[in-house]
Every structure is written in C-alpha cells, then in structure tokens.
Design an enzyme around this catalytic site. Structure first.
Site, PDB file in Angstrom:
ATOM      1  N   LYS A   1       0.892  -1.174   0.000  1.00  0.00           N
ATOM      2  CA  LYS A   1       0.000   0.000   0.000  1.00  0.00           C
ATOM      3  C   LYS A   1       0.924   1.215   0.000  1.00  0.00           C
ATOM      4  CE  LYS A   1      -1.685   3.031   2.044  1.00  0.00           C
ATOM      5  NZ  LYS A   1      -1.366   4.431   1.626  1.00  0.00           N
TER       6      LYS A   1
ATOM      7  N   GLU B   1      -0.493   7.532  -1.157  1.00  0.00           N
ATOM      8  CA  GLU B   1      -1.458   8.019  -2.152  1.00  0.00           C
ATOM      9  C   GLU B   1      -0.974   9.308  -2.812  1.00  0.00           C
ATOM     10  OE1 GLU B   1      -1.595   7.865   1.070  1.00  0.00           O
ATOM     11  OE2 GLU B   1      -3.153   9.114   1.992  1.00  0.00           O
ATOM     12  N   ARG B   2       0.136   9.893  -2.264  1.00  0.00           N
ATOM     13  CA  ARG B   2       0.603  11.155  -2.836  1.00  0.00           C
ATOM     14  C   ARG B   2       1.474  10.939  -4.073  1.00  0.00           C
ATOM     15  NH1 ARG B   2       2.510  14.009   2.644  1.00  0.00           N
ATOM     16  NH2 ARG B   2       1.384  12.492   3.875  1.00  0.00           N
TER      17      ARG B   2
ATOM     18  N   SER C   1       5.213   8.384   9.571  1.00  0.00           N
ATOM     19  CA  SER C   1       5.404   9.291  10.709  1.00  0.00           C
ATOM     20  C   SER C   1       5.169   8.543  12.030  1.00  0.00           C
ATOM     21  CB  SER C   1       4.450  10.470  10.583  1.00  0.00           C
ATOM     22  OG  SER C   1       3.136   9.997  10.468  1.00  0.00           O
TER      23      SER C   1
ATOM     24  N   CYS D   1      13.900  10.851   6.095  1.00  0.00           N
ATOM     25  CA  CYS D   1      13.924  10.491   7.518  1.00  0.00           C
ATOM     26  C   CYS D   1      15.341  10.501   8.055  1.00  0.00           C
ATOM     27  CB  CYS D   1      13.314   9.116   7.717  1.00  0.00           C
ATOM     28  SG  CYS D   1      14.295   7.858   6.941  1.00  0.00           S
TER      29      CYS D   1
ATOM     30  N   GLU E   1       9.605  17.120  14.249  1.00  0.00           N
ATOM     31  CA  GLU E   1      10.128  16.828  12.920  1.00  0.00           C
ATOM     32  C   GLU E   1       9.432  17.785  11.945  1.00  0.00           C
ATOM     33  OE1 GLU E   1       8.757  13.222  10.903  1.00  0.00           O
ATOM     34  OE2 GLU E   1      10.797  12.872  10.216  1.00  0.00           O
TER      35      GLU E   1
HETATM   36  P1  NAD Z   1       2.509   9.229   6.933  1.00  0.00           P
HETATM   37  O1  NAD Z   1       2.657   8.636   8.278  1.00  0.00           O
HETATM   38  O2  NAD Z   1       1.577  10.359   6.751  1.00  0.00           O
HETATM   39  O3  NAD Z   1       2.026   8.102   5.883  1.00  0.00           O
HETATM   40  C1  NAD Z   1       2.678   6.867   5.776  1.00  0.00           C
HETATM   41  C2  NAD Z   1       1.694   5.839   5.273  1.00  0.00           C
HETATM   42  O4  NAD Z   1       0.635   5.708   6.226  1.00  0.00           O
HETATM   43  C3  NAD Z   1       1.029   6.194   3.948  1.00  0.00           C
HETATM   44  O5  NAD Z   1       0.938   5.038   3.160  1.00  0.00           O
HETATM   45  C4  NAD Z   1      -0.332   6.713   4.355  1.00  0.00           C
HETATM   46  O6  NAD Z   1      -1.336   6.454   3.388  1.00  0.00           O
HETATM   47  C5  NAD Z   1      -0.634   5.938   5.619  1.00  0.00           C
HETATM   48  N1  NAD Z   1      -1.436   6.715   6.572  1.00  0.00           N
HETATM   49  C6  NAD Z   1      -1.556   8.055   6.652  1.00  0.00           C
HETATM   50  N2  NAD Z   1      -2.379   8.386   7.663  1.00  0.00           N
HETATM   51  C7  NAD Z   1      -2.786   7.248   8.237  1.00  0.00           C
HETATM   52  C8  NAD Z   1      -3.640   6.937   9.335  1.00  0.00           C
HETATM   53  N3  NAD Z   1      -4.229   7.888  10.052  1.00  0.00           N
HETATM   54  N4  NAD Z   1      -3.828   5.648   9.639  1.00  0.00           N
HETATM   55  C9  NAD Z   1      -3.214   4.671   8.945  1.00  0.00           C
HETATM   56  N5  NAD Z   1      -2.405   4.912   7.896  1.00  0.00           N
HETATM   57  C10 NAD Z   1      -2.178   6.174   7.543  1.00  0.00           C
HETATM   58  O7  NAD Z   1       3.977   9.608   6.437  1.00  0.00           O
HETATM   59  P2  NAD Z   1       4.391  10.417   5.148  1.00  0.00           P
HETATM   60  O8  NAD Z   1       4.022  11.849   5.333  1.00  0.00           O
HETATM   61  O9  NAD Z   1       3.948   9.718   3.923  1.00  0.00           O
HETATM   62  O10 NAD Z   1       5.974  10.257   5.214  1.00  0.00           O
HETATM   63  C11 NAD Z   1       6.800  11.093   5.975  1.00  0.00           C
HETATM   64  C12 NAD Z   1       7.098  10.486   7.333  1.00  0.00           C
HETATM   65  O11 NAD Z   1       7.691   9.206   7.174  1.00  0.00           O
HETATM   66  C13 NAD Z   1       8.119  11.303   8.116  1.00  0.00           C
HETATM   67  O12 NAD Z   1       7.725  11.330   9.457  1.00  0.00           O
HETATM   68  C14 NAD Z   1       9.410  10.521   7.954  1.00  0.00           C
HETATM   69  O13 NAD Z   1      10.370  10.701   8.980  1.00  0.00           O
HETATM   70  C15 NAD Z   1       8.883   9.130   7.949  1.00  0.00           C
HETATM   71  N6  NAD Z   1       9.830   8.214   7.328  1.00  0.00           N
HETATM   72  C16 NAD Z   1      10.533   7.393   8.164  1.00  0.00           C
HETATM   73  C17 NAD Z   1      11.473   6.537   7.638  1.00  0.00           C
HETATM   74  C18 NAD Z   1      12.268   5.639   8.528  1.00  0.00           C
HETATM   75  O14 NAD Z   1      12.954   4.792   8.019  1.00  0.00           O
HETATM   76  N7  NAD Z   1      12.180   5.757   9.843  1.00  0.00           N
HETATM   77  C19 NAD Z   1      11.702   6.516   6.252  1.00  0.00           C
HETATM   78  C20 NAD Z   1      10.960   7.356   5.440  1.00  0.00           C
HETATM   79  C21 NAD Z   1      10.012   8.209   5.995  1.00  0.00           C
END
Ligand code: NAD
Length: 508
Positions: A183, A186-187, A236, A291, A393
């Site tokens: 999954k 979606e962006r 996140s 990240c 962050e």
């Molecule tokens: P996000 O948490 O908004 O989304 C991640 C995924 O979760 C997406 O597929 C999204 O559709 C889904 N999602 C969004 N809201 C949700 C909810 N309420 N319930 C269940 N699923 C949900 O993250 P993002 O904005 O796409 O990515 C940026 C974040 O990811 C930053 O915090 C970054 O630090 C983190 N990140 C961490 C790593 C790592 O290895 N630790 C690597 C890349 C990105």
C-alpha cells in the site's frame, strides 16, 4: 459535488491497483495526485475499498502455496531479471518519481539505486535461507532449524521514497517465499504500479506481488485482515505507533518505522569545509523530506558555530531551486501544499520563539512555477531545546543550528530527544568518535558521514520513537522478520529405542 469528483469529471486519468498480475480498478473513492512543481493535479488515484483489498488478499493467498515451494534459487533468478529491468527502465521510473514527489531527478536515481541494492542482496537468498544444523544433538539425534515464510505480508510506505522504501521490504519478503501486498503513499503512487509491471515481466507469478492504492481507511482494512500475517510500515511516528499497537493486538508481526530529528555534531577539530558540504546535502537534499535528513547542526563552541553558519549562508546563496525534472536544480518543491503550509507555520513559530532566521526561504520566487509548492532553504541560528522547531520533525528544508560547549552537552541533547533515527559526528579525533558511537542513543551513526544509511547487507532502523518493533528493515533483520523459525529434532534409526520409559526431561 466534492472537488475530487469534479476533477474526475475533468477527464484526468485514474491510477488503479495491481492485483493478480493485472492493473485493475477498484473502490469508488479517489484522491488527487499533484505535480508539486506546477501545483496542478496530474492524475487521480483510486482508494481501495474492502472488496478491492479482499481480491488482493485472495490473489496473494492463491499464489502462496506454489511460491513457497519454489526453490530459492529460482526466486533469485526472477529477482535478478527484475534488477536488470529496473536498470533498463530507471529513467522512466525516476521521471515518475520526480513528477509526483518533486525531488530532483538525480536524487530519484539515487533512491532507485539504493533500492536496487536491496534487490541484489535478495538475489543471495539461497545463502541467506540456509538454516542451522546441529549434528548429534543427542544419541543418534540431529537437530536443525529452518526459516519458513509467514504467508501473506503487507507493506505500507510513505511518500518520500516512492521506490526505495517499498524495495526495503518486498524483495526480501518475496525472496523468503511470502506473497506481498504493497500500500504505497497516495501522494506519489505511480512508481509502485510501474515496478509491479516490471516484476511480472521478470517472470514473477501472478499474485505474488500486489499493489493496493489507498489511504488511512485502506490501512485500517489491512490491519483488520486476518489472512495478512505481518506488516512492515514506514511513515510518521504517531501513525507508526498506532499501527504497531493495532497490528500486534490483532496477532500480526509488525515493524513500524517512524519519524526523526537527526543531529550532526561539529567538533572544534572538524574540517569545517567538509562538514558544511556534507550538511548542505543532508539538510536540503530532497527538500529535507528524508527520515535521515540532518535537521539540527550542533556546534561545539561559538567559533565553530560562527564559521559553520557563515559558510552555510554562503553555500545556500548558490543553491538552485526549481522543478526537479530540470537536472540543473539542486532542490525541488515540497510534496504538497499542506506540507508547504506546515513548514511555513514552523518558520513563524521559530521566529516567535526567539530563534534567529539567518536565511529565509520564503523570499524565493521560481519564475514560471508560481503555483508550485516551493520554499527556499532556511537556516535558523540560536535554536534552543524548548523551541518547537527543535522538538518536532519539520520535514522541510530547514536547518537549525544549536550552540553547546562540549561533546557531552551535544550528546545529552541527542540522547534526550524523543527520536533516535540517525546522527553523525564531524571530528578528526578517534577518541571522541569512539566515545560517541559507544554511547549515543541512536540507531544509525555516522562519523564524518552525514547520511549514514546502512548498506543493503546491514539493516536499517532507529531507536526510541523512531522504530516500534524489534527488527530493522532489509539486511539480515529482514530475513528474520519475514520468516518463522521451525526447529526439527530427529532420530534415525527409529527402532531399538530402549524399552525403559524415561520420565525425566530428555537431556543429551
Ligand atoms: P505518513 O505517516 O503520513 O504516511 C505513511 C503511510 O501511512 C502512507 O501510506 C499513508 O497512506 C498511511 N497513513 C496516513 N495516515 C494514516 C492513518 N491515520 N492511519 C493509517 N495509515 C495512515 O507519512 P508520510 O508523510 O507519507 O511520510 C513522511 C514520514 O515518514 C516522516 O515522518 C518521515 O520521517 C517518515 N519516514 C521514516 C522513515 C524511517 O525509516 N524511519 C523513512 C521514510 C520516511
């Protein structure tokens, strides 16, 4: 009528899902996908409903028995062909990434090549799955452990690495004999569908790898789906934590990687020019949407801090910001208008809370791209511990400079921060470096390396609230995460077992 429906009626193409070896539509809800450089909606993406997820799970379940029994070297041969196809189609995949994520095309190539390295590692699956054997564990008894696949596993990935983060997961999951449902964010969903088609072209049987596009609602369906055995999540921290809690409560194996606030410490003996060059890429590469981005530069002593700030300011002045598709640019836009607004909010808060905004990226104008989600690189000095720009962050092109008096003070700051993903130390002194690597409470540590992203044969993960779960992604930890140990104890010949019954616990 919602703006989504209006856009759909405008005749924009809609991206569906990839299930059972085919692109399919599914779900009535849709989301807009933007080109961040122009600010325009470039396409729609379908958001999977329960029936769509069910068909993906069914396809993965149907494919599992034969795939599980496929010899590891045959699986590796498919992955090897897949690697070659990724290389042949790199430009096309990276263009898709840039047009939906916004990052500069060179950076997209960088992420793809780090993903390909995981595929290369997965090609060694025969070696990685060899198991463990103990001859003569008891009289005539041999014992061994093998690592069996779990079944259907799911990956839920963030927007910031639309190719690499999925490839942290599925190459090793399928190499281990599992079937997979991805999954993506979606962006920027298009790269995943393109990659799925390449896997099919490489000879992967239908249903072994499926892509289900969707949003938070789709994730809830995945967590509720009993046939899915394990979930790898990257995103996140608040979402990672809730996915870990819900998934494990439902009996799934979960690894959930979260957000970060990565500090670089610059010691008085460091080569400041080298440190600043490394900081520029680590802070502003990919518009800070990594990240592992360095978002805090902790300078030990005012002399170092003044030198670092002056050189950063000068280097920032030379940066080119514009559409990522133009290879001359160093930095592209943020991913969405909401992401831009969020960073702008932090800039205001930082100023209100007393930090000195040395470089204000809001002054930027990208001619011809006025509606794009652009923000120039920003530099704060005199940042202190209590400020929200330090605690949170930001995930944008904002570097905070903090001033401390000693390495110990710098390490206290880092160790007390809620995140523990990556960090690095710039120094010429081996003793400081060793003290730092021994005692810092962070999962990935660099010495004179600003982005210490582990190679594919190691594993990637953070400490504290940057990772929920026990095992890192890719590398050896992934083999453990995507398999279940089974241990056999076997005696041959079976005859001539003593007639005397033993009631004591068996020992060798
Ligand atoms: P996000 O948490 O908004 O989304 C991640 C995924 O979760 C997406 O597929 C999204 O559709 C889904 N999602 C969004 N809201 C949700 C909810 N309420 N319930 C269940 N699923 C949900 O993250 P993002 O904005 O796409 O990515 C940026 C974040 O990811 C930053 O915090 C970054 O630090 C983190 N990140 C961490 C790593 C790592 O290895 N630790 C690597 C890349 C990105």
């Amino acid at each position: 009528m919602s703006s989504l429906e209006a856009s759909a009626e405008d005749g924009l193409p809609t991206l569906g899902h990839f299930i059972g070896g085919k692109e399919v539509s599914g779900g009535t809800r849709k989301a807009e996908v933007f080109n961040p450089a122009t600010g325009e909606v470039s396409r729609m993406v379908s958001l999977a409903d329960a029936a769509t997820l069910d068909s993906a799970v069914q396809a993965a379940q149907d494919a599992y028995p034969a795939w599980r029994q496929t010899p590891p070297q045959k699986r590796a041969q498919i992955l090897f062909r897949f690697k070659q196809l990724l290389e042949q189609h790199a430009e096309e995949i990276c263009t898709l990434i840039t047009l939906e994520h916004g990052k500069v095309i060179d950076d997209a190539h960088g992420e793809l090549s780090r993903g390909i390295e995981v595929v290369e590692y997965a090609c060694g699956i025969s070696e990685l799955l060899k198991g463990e054997f103990s001859k003569n564990a008891g009289p005539d008894i041999d014992s061994w452990s093998e690592f069996q696949p779990l079944g259907i596993v799911a990956g839920i990935t963030p927007f910031n690495f639309p190719a690499m983060v999925p490839m942290w997961m599925f190459p090793l999951a399928i190499a281990c004999g599992n079937t997979f449902i991805l999954k993506p964010s979606e962006r920027d969903p298009s790269a995943s569908i393109r990659i799925a088609r390449l896997l099919s072209e490489a000879g992967l049987p239908d249903g072994v790898f499926n892509v289900v596009n969707g949003d938070a609602d789709t994730v809830q369906l995945i967590l509720d789906e009993k046939r899915i055995q394990a979930v790898s999540f990257v995103g996140s921290t608040p979402i990672a934590e809730s996915i870990y809690q819900r998934g494990t409560a439902a009996g799934k194996r979960v690894q959930a990687l979260g957000g970060a606030k990565n500090h670089a410490v610059i010691m008085p003996d460091a080569d400041v020019d080298n440190a600043v060059s490394a900081l520029m890429g680590a802070a502003y590469g990919s518009c800070g949407e990594r990240c592992m981005a360095i978002s805090v530069a902790v300078c030990v002593g005012d002399e170092v801090a003044d030198a670092v700030v002056a050189r950063l300011e000068e280097r920032i002045g030379r940066m080119k910001v514009g559409p990522g598709i133009n290879a001359n640019n160093d930095m592209g836009p943020l991913v969405t208008r909401a992401a831009l607004q969020r960073v702008l909010h932090y800039l205001e808060e930082g100023q209100q809370q007393g930090a000195e905004l040395v470089v204000d990226g809001r002054d930027l104008n990208v001619e011809g791209f006025e509606q794009g989600f652009f923000l120039g690189p920003c530099l704060f000095d005199q940042v202190t511990r209590g400020m929200s720009i330090y605690q949170d962050e930001i995930f944008g092109p904002v570097l905070c400079v903090m001033r401390v008096d000693s390495l110990q003070q710098a390490m206290e700051l880092i160790n007390e921060h809620e995140y523990g993903n990556g960090t690095c130390l710039f120094t010429r002194d081996g003793e400081s470096a060793r003290f730092f690597t021994d005692n810092i409470q962070v999962g990935m540590v660099g010495i004179n390396v600003a982005l210490p992203v582990p190679v594919a044969s190691q594993s990637f993960g953070g400490w504290k609230r940057s990772l929920f779960g026990d095992l890192y992604v890719y590398g050896p930890d992934a083999i453990r995460f995507y398999t279940r140990r089974k241990t056999m104890t076997q005696r041959w010949p079976a005859s001539k077992i003593s007639e005397k019954t033993h009631y004591a616990f068996p020992s060798s």
